[in-house]
Design a protein around this motif. Structure first.
Motif, PDB file in Angstrom:
ATOM      1  N   THR A  31       0.831  -1.208   0.000  1.00 45.87           N
ATOM      2  CA  THR A  31       0.000   0.000   0.000  1.00 45.87           C
ATOM      3  C   THR A  31       0.861   1.250   0.000  1.00 45.87           C
ATOM      4  O   THR A  31       1.765   1.384   0.825  1.00 45.87           O
ATOM      5  N   LEU A  32       0.546   2.162  -0.912  1.00 50.10           N
ATOM      6  CA  LEU A  32       1.140   3.493  -0.868  1.00 50.10           C
ATOM      7  C   LEU A  32       0.277   4.328   0.060  1.00 50.10           C
ATOM      8  O   LEU A  32      -0.925   4.497  -0.192  1.00 50.10           O
ATOM      9  N   LEU A  33       0.876   4.813   1.117  1.00 54.64           N
ATOM     10  CA  LEU A  33       0.156   5.587   2.120  1.00 54.64           C
ATOM     11  C   LEU A  33       0.709   7.004   2.106  1.00 54.64           C
ATOM     12  O   LEU A  33       1.920   7.198   2.272  1.00 54.64           O
ATOM     13  N   GLY A  34      -0.156   7.962   1.859  1.00 54.55           N
ATOM     14  CA  GLY A  34       0.323   9.343   1.827  1.00 54.55           C
ATOM     15  C   GLY A  34      -0.836  10.307   1.924  1.00 54.55           C
ATOM     16  O   GLY A  34      -1.991   9.956   1.654  1.00 54.55           O
ATOM     17  N   ALA A  35      -0.530  11.535   2.294  1.00 52.48           N
ATOM     18  CA  ALA A  35      -1.555  12.577   2.407  1.00 52.48           C
ATOM     19  C   ALA A  35      -2.055  12.964   1.019  1.00 52.48           C
ATOM     20  O   ALA A  35      -1.462  12.556   0.003  1.00 52.48           O
ATOM     21  N   ASN A  36      -3.098  13.748   0.959  1.00 49.58           N
ATOM     22  CA  ASN A  36      -3.585  14.280  -0.326  1.00 49.58           C
ATOM     23  C   ASN A  36      -2.445  15.011  -1.023  1.00 49.58           C
ATOM     24  O   ASN A  36      -1.728  15.788  -0.393  1.00 49.58           O
ATOM     25  N   GLY A  37      -2.286  14.737  -2.299  1.00 44.05           N
ATOM     26  CA  GLY A  37      -1.286  15.461  -3.081  1.00 44.05           C
ATOM     27  C   GLY A  37       0.147  14.989  -2.880  1.00 44.05           C
ATOM     28  O   GLY A  37       1.086  15.616  -3.362  1.00 44.05           O
ATOM     29  N   SER A  38       0.332  13.851  -2.193  1.00 52.92           N
ATOM     30  CA  SER A  38       1.712  13.400  -1.910  1.00 52.92           C
ATOM     31  C   SER A  38       2.355  12.681  -3.100  1.00 52.92           C
ATOM     32  O   SER A  38       3.561  12.442  -3.089  1.00 52.92           O
ATOM     33  N   GLY A  39       1.560  12.304  -4.096  1.00 54.30           N
ATOM     34  CA  GLY A  39       2.131  11.673  -5.287  1.00 54.30           C
ATOM     35  C   GLY A  39       1.719  10.227  -5.503  1.00 54.30           C
ATOM     36  O   GLY A  39       2.263   9.540  -6.380  1.00 54.30           O
ATOM     37  N   LYS A  40       0.721   9.744  -4.775  1.00 57.48           N
ATOM     38  CA  LYS A  40       0.311   8.339  -4.896  1.00 57.48           C
ATOM     39  C   LYS A  40      -0.260   8.035  -6.288  1.00 57.48           C
ATOM     40  O   LYS A  40       0.162   7.083  -6.950  1.00 57.48           O
ATOM     41  N   SER A  41      -1.240   8.853  -6.709  1.00 59.39           N
ATOM     42  CA  SER A  41      -1.876   8.576  -8.008  1.00 59.39           C
ATOM     43  C   SER A  41      -0.872   8.711  -9.144  1.00 59.39           C
ATOM     44  O   SER A  41      -0.886   7.922 -10.092  1.00 59.39           O
ATOM     45  N   LEU A 186      -1.133  -3.967  -5.522  1.00 62.21           N
ATOM     46  CA  LEU A 186      -0.553  -2.666  -5.175  1.00 62.21           C
ATOM     47  C   LEU A 186      -1.684  -1.649  -5.142  1.00 62.21           C
ATOM     48  O   LEU A 186      -2.413  -1.501  -6.129  1.00 62.21           O
ATOM     49  N   LEU A 187      -1.864  -0.971  -4.002  1.00 65.57           N
ATOM     50  CA  LEU A 187      -2.949  -0.008  -3.922  1.00 65.57           C
ATOM     51  C   LEU A 187      -2.504   1.261  -3.210  1.00 65.57           C
ATOM     52  O   LEU A 187      -1.425   1.293  -2.611  1.00 65.57           O
ATOM     53  N   SER A 188      -3.340   2.284  -3.300  1.00 64.97           N
ATOM     54  CA  SER A 188      -3.061   3.504  -2.550  1.00 64.97           C
ATOM     55  C   SER A 188      -4.224   3.768  -1.614  1.00 64.97           C
ATOM     56  O   SER A 188      -5.360   3.373  -1.892  1.00 64.97           O
ATOM     57  N   SER A 189      -3.910   4.428  -0.506  1.00 66.60           N
ATOM     58  CA  SER A 189      -4.957   4.735   0.465  1.00 66.60           C
ATOM     59  C   SER A 189      -4.465   5.798   1.425  1.00 66.60           C
ATOM     60  O   SER A 189      -3.264   5.982   1.575  1.00 66.60           O
ATOM     61  N   HIS A 190      -5.415   6.496   2.039  1.00 70.52           N
ATOM     62  CA  HIS A 190      -5.022   7.262   3.213  1.00 70.52           C
ATOM     63  C   HIS A 190      -5.930   6.934   4.386  1.00 70.52           C
ATOM     64  O   HIS A 190      -6.003   7.677   5.348  1.00 70.52           O
ATOM     65  N   VAL A 191      -6.614   5.789   4.303  1.00 70.89           N
ATOM     66  CA  VAL A 191      -7.470   5.347   5.404  1.00 70.89           C
ATOM     67  C   VAL A 191      -6.650   4.382   6.270  1.00 70.89           C
ATOM     68  O   VAL A 191      -6.406   3.226   5.905  1.00 70.89           O
ATOM     69  N   SER A 199      -2.550  -4.471   4.713  1.00 72.40           N
ATOM     70  CA  SER A 199      -1.247  -4.407   4.036  1.00 72.40           C
ATOM     71  C   SER A 199      -0.194  -5.314   4.647  1.00 72.40           C
ATOM     72  O   SER A 199      -0.038  -5.385   5.866  1.00 72.40           O
ATOM     73  N   ASP A 200       0.569  -5.951   3.769  1.00 75.23           N
ATOM     74  CA  ASP A 200       1.786  -6.657   4.203  1.00 75.23           C
ATOM     75  C   ASP A 200       2.957  -5.689   4.208  1.00 75.23           C
ATOM     76  O   ASP A 200       3.907  -5.856   4.966  1.00 75.23           O
ATOM     77  N   HIS A 201       2.891  -4.710   3.313  1.00 74.74           N
ATOM     78  CA  HIS A 201       4.006  -3.806   3.107  1.00 74.74           C
ATOM     79  C   HIS A 201       3.419  -2.415   2.865  1.00 74.74           C
ATOM     80  O   HIS A 201       2.538  -2.265   2.022  1.00 74.74           O
ATOM     81  N   VAL A 202       3.887  -1.451   3.618  1.00 77.56           N
ATOM     82  CA  VAL A 202       3.394  -0.080   3.480  1.00 77.56           C
ATOM     83  C   VAL A 202       4.545   0.812   3.023  1.00 77.56           C
ATOM     84  O   VAL A 202       5.637   0.767   3.586  1.00 77.56           O
ATOM     85  N   VAL A 203       4.274   1.592   1.971  1.00 74.20           N
ATOM     86  CA  VAL A 203       5.256   2.560   1.481  1.00 74.20           C
ATOM     87  C   VAL A 203       4.694   3.942   1.796  1.00 74.20           C
ATOM     88  O   VAL A 203       3.684   4.341   1.218  1.00 74.20           O
ATOM     89  N   MET A 204       5.306   4.633   2.744  1.00 73.26           N
ATOM     90  CA  MET A 204       4.815   5.969   3.114  1.00 73.26           C
ATOM     91  C   MET A 204       5.430   7.007   2.195  1.00 73.26           C
ATOM     92  O   MET A 204       6.658   7.072   2.053  1.00 73.26           O
ATOM     93  N   ILE A 205       4.563   7.814   1.591  1.00 72.03           N
ATOM     94  CA  ILE A 205       5.026   8.857   0.672  1.00 72.03           C
ATOM     95  C   ILE A 205       4.648  10.220   1.239  1.00 72.03           C
ATOM     96  O   ILE A 205       3.516  10.416   1.696  1.00 72.03           O
ATOM     97  N   ALA A 206       5.607  11.133   1.231  1.00 77.66           N
ATOM     98  CA  ALA A 206       5.320  12.518   1.629  1.00 77.66           C
ATOM     99  C   ALA A 206       6.006  13.410   0.616  1.00 77.66           C
ATOM    100  O   ALA A 206       7.193  13.220   0.321  1.00 77.66           O
ATOM    101  N   ASP A 207       5.237  14.301   0.040  1.00 81.62           N
ATOM    102  CA  ASP A 207       5.829  15.305  -0.827  1.00 81.62           C
ATOM    103  C   ASP A 207       6.652  14.686  -1.973  1.00 81.62           C
ATOM    104  O   ASP A 207       7.742  15.152  -2.301  1.00 81.62           O
TER     105      ASP A 207
END
Ligand SMILES: Nc1ncnc2c1ncn2[C@@H]1O[C@H](COP(=O)(O)OP(=O)(O)OP(=O)(O)O)[C@@H](O)[C@H]1O
Length: 244
Positions: A31-41, A186-191, A199-207
Motif C-alpha cells: 500500500t502506498l500511504l500518503g496525504a492528499n497530493g503526496s504523489g500516490k496517483s 498494489l494499492l493507494s490509500s489514506h485510510v 497491508s503486508d508492506h506499506v510505502v509511506m510517501i510525503a511530498d
C-alpha cells in the motif's frame, strides 16, 4: 512483481513525484500511504503506463513499462482513480468489451465474464446500463473489468473511496483472495484502519518522496508510536524536518 526504481514526474512547476522507489511482491498487498497530493496517483499512473516518468523506470514481471507499455499492461489489472464507465453500456457490455480488448472470444470470454460476475455478486446489475449506478455498483464494474483477464499484478488507486462498510468488506475479502492466489496487489490509500488491516508492506510517501517503508508493525516500531496513524504522523513530520 512490480519494481519502481527512482521515478520522478513534474507537471510544469509542480514536482508531483520526486524520488520514489519500492518493490511490490507477489502474494503480497503493498500500500502506498500518503496525504492528499503526496504523489500516490501519479506513481500508480506511472506503474500503469498511463504516464511517462521524467526519470527512473518501472518493471512489471521483468518487462520495462516505459519500453514496452502494452506488454506491461497485459500483465496488469488497473483500477483507476476515475472509474471511466460508459453510461450507455450495461455492466455486461463493459465486461465483454474489456474481455475482447484482452483478446478473448467465444466460450473463454463467457467464462471469464461469468467468473467475475459470480465473484463480485454482480448478477442483479449485469443487464443494467451503468448510468445512475451507485458508487458500490460502479466499483464492482471497475474491479471486474480490472481482474477479468486474470492479471498477475493488480493496481488499485484508492479503491475504497466512497464505499459503504459492506462494499469495503467485500473488496477487502477479494483483495485477500487475490493475494492468497499469489497475485501482486498494489494499492493507494489514506485510510489508516484499512491500511493496517490489509497491508503486508506499506510505502509511506510525503511530498513525492518515500519517507519510510516496511510492514505496519515495522513502521510502528521504527517510529516508536502506538499505532500506524501516529507512526505516519511522526515519520512524515521527520521527513519534513529533514527535507527543510
Ligand atoms: N495532470 C496534472 N497536472 C498538474 N498537476 C498534477 C497533475 N496530476 C497531479 N498533479 C499534482 O501533483 C501532485 C501529486 O498529485 P497526486 O494526484 O499524485 O497525489 P495523491 O497522493 O494521489 O493525492 P490524493 O490523495 O489527493 O488523490 C499534486 O500537487 C497534484 O496537484
Amino acid at each position: 512483481m512490480i519494481i519502481v526504481d527512482k521515478i520522478g514526474k513534474n507537471f510544469g512547476e509542480v514536482q508531483a513525484v520526486k524520488d520514489v522507489s519500492f518493490t511490490a511482491k507477489d502474494g503480497s498487498i503493498t500500500t502506498l500511504l500518503g496525504a492528499n497530493g503526496s504523489g500516490k496517483s501519479t506513481t500508480l499512473r506511472t506503474v500503469a503506463a498511463l504516464l511517462r516518468p521524467d526519470h527512473g523506470q518501472v518493471t512489471v514481471d521483468g518487462i520495462c513499462v516505459q519500453q514496452d507499455p502494452l506488454g506491461a499492461q497485459k500483465l496488469l489489472g488497473i483500477f483507476p482513480d476515475q472509474f471511466g464507465l460508459y453510461t450507455r453500456l450495461t455492466a455486461r457490455e463493459h465486461l465483454e468489451y474489456y474481455a475482447e480488448l484482452h483478446g478473448m472470444s467465444g466460450a473463454a470470454l463467457e467464462n471469464a465474464v461469468g467468473e467475475v460476475v459470480s465473484l463480485l455478486h454482480m448478477e442483479d446489475i449485469l443487464e443494467r446500463r451503468t448510468e445512475g449506478f451507485s458508487q458500490g455498483q460502479r466499483m464492482k464494474v471497475a474491479l471486474a473489468r480490472a481482474i477479468l483477464h486474470k492479471p498477475k499484478n493488480i493496481v488499485l488507486d484508492e479503491p475504497t473511496r466512497g464505499l459503504d462498510v459492506m462494499s469495503i468488506r467485500m473488496l477487502r475479502q477479494i483483495l485477500l483472495e487475490l493475494k492468497a492466489a499469489g497475485h501482486c496487489v498494489l494499492l493507494s490509500s489514506h485510510v489508516m484502519a484499512e491500511v493496517e488491516i490489509l497491508s503486508d508492506h506499506v510505502v509511506m510517501i510525503a511530498d513525492g518522496v518515500v519517507c519510510a517503508d516496511g510492514t505496519p508493525a515495522d513502521l510502528v516500531r521504527e517510529a516508536g508510536q502506538p499505532n500506524l496513524e501516529e507512526a505516519f504522523v511522526a515519520l512524515t513530520a521527520a521527513h519534513g524536518r529533514t527535507a527543510a
